[in-house]
Structure formats: structure tokens, C-alpha cells
Design a protein around this motif. Structure first.
Motif, PDB file in Angstrom:
ATOM      1  N   ALA A 299       0.902  -1.016   0.139  1.00 33.56           N
ATOM      2  CA  ALA A 299      -0.129   0.031   0.023  1.00 33.56           C
ATOM      3  C   ALA A 299       1.024   1.154   0.192  1.00 33.56           C
ATOM      4  O   ALA A 299       1.583   1.356  -0.736  1.00 33.56           O
ATOM      5  N   GLY A 300       1.174   1.852   0.953  1.00 31.19           N
ATOM      6  CA  GLY A 300       1.852   3.252   1.223  1.00 31.19           C
ATOM      7  C   GLY A 300       3.401   2.735   1.185  1.00 31.19           C
ATOM      8  O   GLY A 300       4.275   3.619   0.938  1.00 31.19           O
ATOM      9  N   GLY A 301       3.646   1.571   1.648  1.00 30.23           N
ATOM     10  CA  GLY A 301       4.936   0.978   1.686  1.00 30.23           C
ATOM     11  C   GLY A 301       5.711   1.627   3.027  1.00 30.23           C
ATOM     12  O   GLY A 301       6.880   1.343   3.328  1.00 30.23           O
TER      13      GLY A 301
ATOM     14  N   GLY B  73       1.367   1.710  16.396  1.00 31.62           N
ATOM     15  CA  GLY B  73       0.604   2.229  15.479  1.00 31.62           C
ATOM     16  C   GLY B  73      -0.551   3.207  16.031  1.00 31.62           C
ATOM     17  O   GLY B  73      -0.990   3.041  17.094  1.00 31.62           O
ATOM     18  N   ASP B  74      -0.978   4.342  15.451  1.00 34.73           N
ATOM     19  CA  ASP B  74      -1.805   5.310  16.297  1.00 34.73           C
ATOM     20  C   ASP B  74      -3.492   4.925  15.993  1.00 34.73           C
ATOM     21  O   ASP B  74      -4.235   5.037  16.532  1.00 34.73           O
ATOM     22  N   TRP B  75      -3.529   4.418  14.566  1.00 31.38           N
ATOM     23  CA  TRP B  75      -5.134   4.349  14.169  1.00 31.38           C
ATOM     24  C   TRP B  75      -5.815   3.339  15.087  1.00 31.38           C
ATOM     25  O   TRP B  75      -7.062   3.595  15.665  1.00 31.38           O
TER      26      TRP B  75
ATOM     27  N   GLY C  63       1.474   6.809   3.559  1.00 30.16           N
ATOM     28  CA  GLY C  63       1.076   5.853   4.552  1.00 30.16           C
ATOM     29  C   GLY C  63      -0.629   5.827   4.391  1.00 30.16           C
ATOM     30  O   GLY C  63      -1.303   6.727   4.247  1.00 30.16           O
ATOM     31  N   THR C  64      -1.290   4.474   4.566  1.00 28.16           N
ATOM     32  CA  THR C  64      -2.697   4.409   4.243  1.00 28.16           C
ATOM     33  C   THR C  64      -3.410   3.960   5.732  1.00 28.16           C
ATOM     34  O   THR C  64      -2.712   3.325   6.744  1.00 28.16           O
ATOM     35  N   LEU C  65      -4.724   4.270   5.597  1.00 29.23           N
ATOM     36  CA  LEU C  65      -5.491   3.710   6.859  1.00 29.23           C
ATOM     37  C   LEU C  65      -5.517   2.182   6.951  1.00 29.23           C
ATOM     38  O   LEU C  65      -5.264   1.383   7.846  1.00 29.23           O
TER      39      LEU C  65
ATOM     40  N   GLY D  50      -3.331   0.013   5.420  1.00 29.01           N
ATOM     41  CA  GLY D  50      -2.130  -0.737   5.781  1.00 29.01           C
ATOM     42  C   GLY D  50      -1.859  -0.283   7.112  1.00 29.01           C
ATOM     43  O   GLY D  50      -1.092  -1.391   7.728  1.00 29.01           O
ATOM     44  N   SER D  51      -2.286   0.649   7.943  1.00 27.73           N
ATOM     45  CA  SER D  51      -1.896   0.781   9.249  1.00 27.73           C
ATOM     46  C   SER D  51      -2.567  -0.301  10.165  1.00 27.73           C
ATOM     47  O   SER D  51      -1.924  -1.087  10.997  1.00 27.73           O
ATOM     48  N   LEU D  52      -3.993  -0.460   9.769  1.00 26.45           N
ATOM     49  CA  LEU D  52      -4.633  -1.396  10.734  1.00 26.45           C
ATOM     50  C   LEU D  52      -4.165  -2.895  10.153  1.00 26.45           C
ATOM     51  O   LEU D  52      -4.087  -3.893  11.052  1.00 26.45           O
TER      52      LEU D  52
HETATM   53  C1  LIG Z   1       9.578   7.223   9.844  1.00 28.39           C
HETATM   54  C2  LIG Z   1       8.224   6.623   9.943  1.00 28.39           C
HETATM   55  C3  LIG Z   1       7.576   6.977  11.186  1.00 28.39           C
HETATM   56  C4  LIG Z   1       6.322   6.492  11.232  1.00 28.39           C
HETATM   57  N1  LIG Z   1       5.583   6.956  12.693  1.00 28.39           N
HETATM   58  C5  LIG Z   1       4.372   6.476  12.672  1.00 28.39           C
HETATM   59  C6  LIG Z   1       3.618   6.828  13.808  1.00 28.39           C
HETATM   60  O1  LIG Z   1       4.095   7.830  14.591  1.00 28.39           O
HETATM   61  N2  LIG Z   1       2.417   6.317  14.006  1.00 28.39           N
HETATM   62  C7  LIG Z   1       1.641   5.605  13.117  1.00 28.39           C
HETATM   63  O2  LIG Z   1       0.432   5.003  13.318  1.00 28.39           O
HETATM   64  N3  LIG Z   1       2.489   5.110  12.188  1.00 28.39           N
HETATM   65  C8  LIG Z   1       3.738   5.600  11.940  1.00 28.39           C
HETATM   66  N4  LIG Z   1       4.287   5.036  10.568  1.00 28.39           N
HETATM   67  C9  LIG Z   1       3.805   3.922   9.750  1.00 28.39           C
HETATM   68  C10 LIG Z   1       2.850   4.514   8.916  1.00 28.39           C
HETATM   69  O3  LIG Z   1       1.661   5.296   9.366  1.00 28.39           O
HETATM   70  C11 LIG Z   1       2.447   3.381   7.818  1.00 28.39           C
HETATM   71  O4  LIG Z   1       1.787   4.173   6.691  1.00 28.39           O
HETATM   72  C12 LIG Z   1       1.488   2.502   8.271  1.00 28.39           C
HETATM   73  O5  LIG Z   1       2.207   1.592   9.347  1.00 28.39           O
HETATM   74  C13 LIG Z   1       1.414   1.144   7.253  1.00 28.39           C
HETATM   75  O6  LIG Z   1       0.635   2.013   6.068  1.00 28.39           O
HETATM   76  P1  LIG Z   1       0.986   1.635   4.435  1.00 28.39           P
HETATM   77  O7  LIG Z   1      -0.003   2.156   3.543  1.00 28.39           O
HETATM   78  O8  LIG Z   1       2.644   2.314   4.494  1.00 28.39           O
HETATM   79  O9  LIG Z   1       1.226   0.032   4.657  1.00 28.39           O
HETATM   80  P2  LIG Z   1       2.281  -0.913   3.850  1.00 28.39           P
HETATM   81  O10 LIG Z   1       3.770  -0.400   4.265  1.00 28.39           O
HETATM   82  O11 LIG Z   1       2.397  -0.907   2.453  1.00 28.39           O
HETATM   83  O12 LIG Z   1       2.108  -2.057   4.300  1.00 28.39           O
HETATM   84  C14 LIG Z   1       1.817  -2.670   5.619  1.00 28.39           C
HETATM   85  C15 LIG Z   1       1.388  -4.013   5.790  1.00 28.39           C
HETATM   86  O13 LIG Z   1      -0.144  -4.145   5.567  1.00 28.39           O
HETATM   87  C16 LIG Z   1      -0.153  -4.790   4.449  1.00 28.39           C
HETATM   88  N5  LIG Z   1      -1.353  -4.249   3.706  1.00 28.39           N
HETATM   89  C17 LIG Z   1      -1.279  -3.055   3.267  1.00 28.39           C
HETATM   90  N6  LIG Z   1      -2.413  -2.626   2.683  1.00 28.39           N
HETATM   91  C18 LIG Z   1      -3.145  -3.908   3.051  1.00 28.39           C
HETATM   92  C19 LIG Z   1      -4.894  -3.898   2.863  1.00 28.39           C
HETATM   93  N7  LIG Z   1      -5.406  -2.910   2.305  1.00 28.39           N
HETATM   94  N8  LIG Z   1      -5.057  -5.137   3.310  1.00 28.39           N
HETATM   95  C20 LIG Z   1      -4.404  -5.827   3.783  1.00 28.39           C
HETATM   96  N9  LIG Z   1      -3.285  -5.850   3.907  1.00 28.39           N
HETATM   97  C21 LIG Z   1      -2.605  -4.788   3.706  1.00 28.39           C
HETATM   98  C22 LIG Z   1       1.174  -5.199   3.651  1.00 28.39           C
HETATM   99  O14 LIG Z   1       0.969  -6.392   2.936  1.00 28.39           O
HETATM  100  C23 LIG Z   1       1.888  -5.155   4.747  1.00 28.39           C
HETATM  101  O15 LIG Z   1       2.226  -6.421   5.355  1.00 28.39           O
HETATM  102  C24 LIG Z   1       5.516   5.614  10.218  1.00 28.39           C
HETATM  103  C25 LIG Z   1       6.477   5.058   9.370  1.00 28.39           C
HETATM  104  C26 LIG Z   1       7.671   5.514   9.025  1.00 28.39           C
HETATM  105  C27 LIG Z   1       8.333   5.117   7.734  1.00 28.39           C
END
Ligand SMILES: Cc1cc2nc3c(=O)[nH]c(=O)nc-3n(C[C@H](O)[C@H](O)[C@H](O)COP(=O)(O)OP(=O)(O)OC[C@H]3O[C@@H](n4cnc5c(N)ncnc54)[C@H](O)[C@@H]3O)c2cc1C
Length: 297
Positions: A32-34, A122-124, A109-111, A113-115
């Protein structure tokens, strides 16, 4: 470090992404957002053989209101929630989205992906567990709806099967007279909080009709502070009830000593955050516009 090599697949629909996951097997992961997955791949803590990219699937990023519920597409970015007038109907959502890391992380970052990541820091999950939240999951067998409390099962563990994905998150708008606040204590913006507290109250004047309190970063998952909620429910908000709720929240926390602080420090911190969040939630329930930002060390 560079990630190990992997095969890249671009899904054109969520259904196709689910089919790809089931065909590619256990070594396939969604992208997702990676913002969690890519850092883990670069550190080689995650080494998927296949990545299924969701970013080119149309219609997965949206915020809509329907029949008293807000609906979020799984790829809705934190920044979109931060800037959304519709999401602002539940102010605690803005508190959360605006405080996540820095603007680069919030833009990607996506909602969903966070869940799905279910990171204990994680905050969400903390914020959404104070609201009536449901997660739509899409898989080979079709769609199902899971309450958030059943969706996140443990640290990094959700109710999703390997070939299922999050397609939508639905959050009920709280009743009139409700107010909420989310506060996190951080060492710097682009790091996860040391501890956090989400409070959502339904008030009648100074009388608390309903309370939901959740704690973050002080357990393997978000902790519902049930005794703290009970200390407020059916009571007038006073110095005595605030102290009782803060004390009960500290007792409910189950933190570890780590680089962010000792367990004792985090227990004290979470009590102070709960107290402040209650005070802001009460003011918001009265209709006051109160800006909230995370607290920094
Ligand atoms: C420097 C840094 C600081 C951060 N600080 C915070 C913080 O303070 N608070 C906070 O909450 N987060 C923080 N994050 C994490 C950020 O919020 C991410 O966006 C979040 O954890 C994951 O979302 P993503 O979309 O990037 O998911 P991805 O990194 O793309 O994926 C995360 C996981 O979820 C899976 N996945 C993704 N999308 C789906 C979907 N739709 N259905 C099923 N599985 C899915 C993927 O396969 C992977 O295993 C931080 C990240 C970084 C790099």
C-alpha cells in the motif's frame, strides 16, 4: 541496505489483488503506502518473494459519509484524513492523522495498511477502538465485516486470512454531545509515540453518559482502559473523577522498558495523557473548537 529481489505485480482491482495473493502463496505481500513494509524489506526483516501493488487500483482512496457513518477506502492516506472536512466531523480522527510521523509518511501511508500491519505502536487502532469501527475484508470467499476489536488479534496479527485484504473502514459518527481527543507523547515527529491516549466521551452538561478510553504503545495491542471508563461513566467530571480515571489508566497499561523509556515512566505518562485528553474531550463535547497536537519531549 537494498531489499532482497522480488517479483512485482500490479493489481487492477482489489478482487484481482486477492486472487493474486491466493495464487502466489504465502510469500506474497500487498504493497500500500510502503511506509511499514519497505523499511522492513530494506532491513531484510521482511523478504516477500512477490509484491502485489494496490496503488494503481482505482476508487480505493475515498472518504464518504452515509447514514451517520464515515467510510474510508483502504488506500486513503493519513494526509487525506488530516485535510478532510468530512473526517473532521469526528475531531479525534484529525488529531490522529495530523500527528502521524512527518508529512512524507502521511502523504504515502494508508489507513488500511496501518490496521493490517497491527503495529503495537501504530496510532490508528488506538483511536478507532474508542469509536464504533468496522473493517471490510475482501477475499476469495467474498466480503465480510469484522468489528475492529476482533480484527486486531495480537501484535502484528489480524483476523485477515492470507488471501484477504482490507477494502474499507467504516466509523460511526458519535452521538450529539460527544467529544473526543487523542494525545501522543513523542521524542520527535518521525518516530512512533512513547505512549498515547484516546478518549471519546458522550456528555450531558458536566455529566458523563458514556466513555471510551484506549491506550497506545503500552501493550502488544491498543488497551481498552475499562476501569478508567467506569470511573467516568455516570459521574460528573471533577478533580476526583479525573484522578480516578488517570490512576485506573496507569494501572491498565502493560508497558515494557525500552529505548523510549522505562515501564514505570510510561505508566505515569499514560495517566497524564488520559487526564489531559479527558479535559479536551469534555470541552469539545460542549462544542468548543480545541486544537490538539501531540506533545514532544
Ligand atoms: C519514519 C516513519 C515513522 C512512522 N511513524 C508512525 C507513527 O508515529 N504512527 C503510526 O501510526 N505510524 C507510523 N508510521 C507507519 C505509517 O503510518 C504507515 O503508513 C503504516 O504503518 C502502514 O501503512 P502503509 O500504507 O504504508 O502500508 P504498507 O507498508 O504498504 O503495508 C504494511 C502491511 O500491511 C499490508 N497491507 C497494506 N495494505 C493492506 C490492505 N489494504 N489489506 C491488507 N493488508 C494490507 C502489507 O502487505 C504489509 O504487510 C511511520 C512510518 C515511518 C516510515
Amino acid at each position: 541496505m537494498y531489499p532482497r529481489s522480488f517479483h512485482y505485480h500490479r493489481a487492477s482491482s482489489l478482487k484481482e489483488a486477492g486472487t493474486m495473493l491466493s495464487q502466489l502463496g504465502d510469500d506474497a505481500k500487498l504493497l500500500a503506502g510502503g511506509q511499514s513494509l519497505i523499511p522492513l524489506m530494506k532491513l531484510r526483516f521482511a523478504n516477500p518473494t512477490h509484491l502485489v501493488d494496490l496503488n494503481f487500483v482505482a476508487g480505493t482512496s475515498f472518504i464518504k459519509e452515509s447514514h451517520g457513518t464515515l467510510h474510508f477506502g483502504s488506500l486513503t492516506r493519513h494526509a487525506e484524513i488530516e485535510n478532510s472536512v468530512i473526517a473532521a466531523k469526528i475531531p479525534i480522527l484529525h488529531d490522529c492523522a495530523a500527528g502521524i510521523a512527518d508529512v512524507q509518511v502521511r502523504n504515502r501511508g494508508t489507513l488500511g495498511g496501518s490496521l493490517a500491519e497491527a503495529d503495537p505502536s501504530g496510532d490508528w487502532a488506538v483511536v478507532l477502538s474508542t469509536l464504533a469501527t468496522q473493517v471490510r475484508c475482501l477475499g476469495k470467499k467474498g466480503e465480510r465485516t469484522v468489528d475492529l476489536k476482533d480484527f486486531i488479534q495480537d501484535a502484528y496479527t489480524t483476523a485477515l486470512t492470507h488471501d484477504e485484504l482490507v477494502s474499507e473502514v467504516a466509523v460511526q459518527i458519535p452521538a450529539k454531545g460527544s467529544g473526543g481527543a487523542y494525545l501522543a507523547f513523542k521524542r520527535a515527529a518521525p518516530v512512533y509515540p512513547t505512549a498515547s491516549a484516546a478518549v471519546q466521551l458522550t456528555m450531558d452538561g458536566n455529566f458523563c453518559k458514556e466513555a471510551a478510553i484506549a491506550l497506545g504503545c503500552v501493550g502488544l495491542t491498543a488497551i481498552k482502559a475499562k476501569d478508567a471508563e467506569a470511573a467516568l461513566r455516570g459521574q460528573a467530571i471533577s478533580e476526583k473523577t479525573l484522578s480516578a480515571a488517570a490512576e485506573a489508566a496507569s494501572a491498565a497499561a502493560d508497558p515494557q522498558d525500552d529505548m523510549r523509556g522505562s515501564a514505570d515512566y510510561k505508566r505515569t505518562l499514560v495517566g497524564a495523557l488520559v487526564r489531559r485528553a479527558i479535559e479536551i474531550a469534555v470541552r469539545r463535547a460542549r462544542g468548543e473548537k480545541v486544537e490538539v497536537s501531540h506533545l514532544y519531549a
